[in-house]
Design a protein around this motif. Structure first.
Motif, PDB file in Angstrom:
ATOM      1  N   UNK A   1      12.527  17.832   2.669  1.00 37.97           N
ATOM      2  CA  UNK A   1      11.385  17.284   2.322  1.00 37.97           C
ATOM      3  C   UNK A   1      11.304  15.681   2.617  1.00 37.97           C
ATOM      4  N   UNK A   2      12.279  14.848   3.530  1.00 39.67           N
ATOM      5  CA  UNK A   2      12.501  13.500   3.537  1.00 39.67           C
ATOM      6  C   UNK A   2      12.373  12.702   5.187  1.00 39.67           C
ATOM      7  N   UNK A   3      11.415  14.289   5.792  1.00 40.87           N
ATOM      8  CA  UNK A   3      11.664  13.660   7.172  1.00 40.87           C
ATOM      9  C   UNK A   3      10.712  12.660   7.914  1.00 40.87           C
ATOM     10  N   UNK A   4       9.867  12.195   6.934  1.00 42.18           N
ATOM     11  CA  UNK A   4       9.017  10.936   7.413  1.00 42.18           C
ATOM     12  C   UNK A   4      10.174  10.018   7.226  1.00 42.18           C
ATOM     13  N   UNK A   5      11.007   9.434   6.300  1.00 40.76           N
ATOM     14  CA  UNK A   5      11.274   8.943   6.114  1.00 40.76           C
ATOM     15  C   UNK A   5      12.735   8.391   6.976  1.00 40.76           C
ATOM     16  N   UNK A   6      14.069   9.973   6.505  1.00 40.01           N
ATOM     17  CA  UNK A   6      14.718   9.422   7.600  1.00 40.01           C
ATOM     18  C   UNK A   6      15.445  10.580   8.383  1.00 40.01           C
ATOM     19  N   UNK A   7      14.038  11.088   8.806  1.00 38.90           N
ATOM     20  CA  UNK A   7      14.470  12.452  10.312  1.00 38.90           C
ATOM     21  C   UNK A   7      15.590  11.946  10.811  1.00 38.90           C
ATOM     22  N   UNK A   8      16.631  12.983  11.230  1.00 38.70           N
ATOM     23  CA  UNK A   8      17.362  12.502  12.327  1.00 38.70           C
ATOM     24  C   UNK A   8      17.296  12.312  13.585  1.00 38.70           C
TER      25      UNK A   8
END
Length: 347
Positions: free
Chosen positions: A100-107
């Motif tokens: 659930x952290x794709x918006x901030x730290x998606x690889x």
């Protein structure tokens, strides 16, 4: 369509005629109404410290507008809806997206105006899942900047610093992002807010926004001043909005034992920390913070629409697309200490 494109770092952008982008099945085409100019645009276009995906590229990652076209698989939206899109496009498949952290730290994240063409143009294509509804209570000018200039410090204060009711906080650097960090800390119930900057005018603005104390680091030792204002203990947490080694050092050294420092200012300057014996025994935390998640951006929209978060001093000027290079220059040189300069695409 008309678009402001960067052809060479350090050179003025050009207003080019380029093809209107085409949409995919799950995309929308947004008719851009406004786009903010951010400090990150300076890092990209003038300083070259943030590297773009290709050149020439359309800059701009703080847009608002209306839906002009929709892909055949898009649901829940209609042509004419007022929107502001989250500028970071996540892959949806990496381990951070799964958490659930794709918006901030998606690889594999792609940010408009950095990795792919952005919003300083008449039209922008975005995945429908990136859209946030812009209520009628928020005009397009404010709607453009809230997605980054306000949501980024919201994430830093609430999620990364995890500011608790009654805790003390120092905001180091009270320009475009720091001003909003002060307001958000006030909303979160901070017991004492200490604003730190080098410019009296900026500090006066921070006090108007809710800071309890102002420290001019050009005139006094900022760490000592913060300690003096907290009975020698230091603050529970600090937010560093500049990105320099000196200010990150201040953010850590002004903490009380067990305190948390959050840095989200950008630069390529190496940082130093206190010696391990001090850092370890003090149980200091130094945390990075980037952007904000979609749900946090929705909370920001709700706070602004509900009159809880005031952006009246956020918009320093509104300019036309053809004036974009002048806007970048003014922001870079801090002429008049602007918070945000916004391009009105209909001006």
């Amino acid at each position: 369509m008309k678009a402001a494109r960067l052809h060479e770092v350090g050179k003025p952008m050009k207003i080019d005629d380029v093809p209107k982008p085409k949409i995919g099945k799950r995309d929308v085409l947004i008719k851009i109404k406004a786009c903010g100019i951010c400090g990150s645009d300076i890092h990209i276009a003038i300083e070259g410290t943030s590297k773009v995906g290709y050149l020439p590229i359309i800059l701009g990652h703080e847009p608002s507008g209306v839906i002009a076209e929709m892909g055949e698989d898009v649901e829940g939206w209609k042509v004419g809806d007022r929107v502001t899109p989250s500028p970071a496009i996540a892959c949806g498949k990496c381990y951070n997206c799964m958490k659930g952290k794709g918006t901030t730290i998606c690889v594999n994240k792609k940010v408009i105006g950095l990795h792919i063409d952005g919003a300083l143009a008449e039209y922008l294509v975005m995945p429908a899942e990136n859209l946030l509804r812009l209520p009628k209570e928020i005009d397009f000018i404010k709607g453009a900047v809230l997605i980054d200039a306000v949501a980024t410090p919201f994430h830093a204060v609430n999620s990364r610093a995890n500011l608790k009711l009654g805790e003390s906080i120092a905001i180091i650097g009270c320009g475009g992002l720091g001003k909003h960090a002060v307001q958000i800390a006030k909303l979160a119930g901070a017991g004492k807010i200490i604003a730190v900057d080098l410019v009296d005018e900026i500090l006066a603005r921070a006090v108007r926004m809710g800071a309890d104390h102002a420290v001019n680091a050009a005139k006094q030792d900022a760490v000592k001043a913060i300690k003096d204002l907290t009975n020698g203990e230091g603050v529970d947490c600090s937010i560093e909005c500049v990105g320099l080694a000196k200010t990150i050092d201040q953010a850590v050294r002004c903490l009380k034992l067990g305190g948390r420092a959050v840095a989200f200012g950008l630069s390529m300057e190496p940082i130093t920390l206190p010696p391990p014996g001090i850092y370890v025994r003090s149980e200091f935390s130094l945390l990075g913070s980037r952007g904000a998640e979609i749900d946090e951006k929705q909370k920001v929209i709700d706070l602004i629409a509900g009159g809880k978060l005031d952006l009246k001093e956020t918009i320093s000027d509104v300019i036309s697309l053809k004036e974009v290079n002048e806007g970048l220059r003014r922001l870079h040189q801090q002429e008049g200490y602007p918070v945000r300069i916004v391009v009105d695409m209909e001006k």
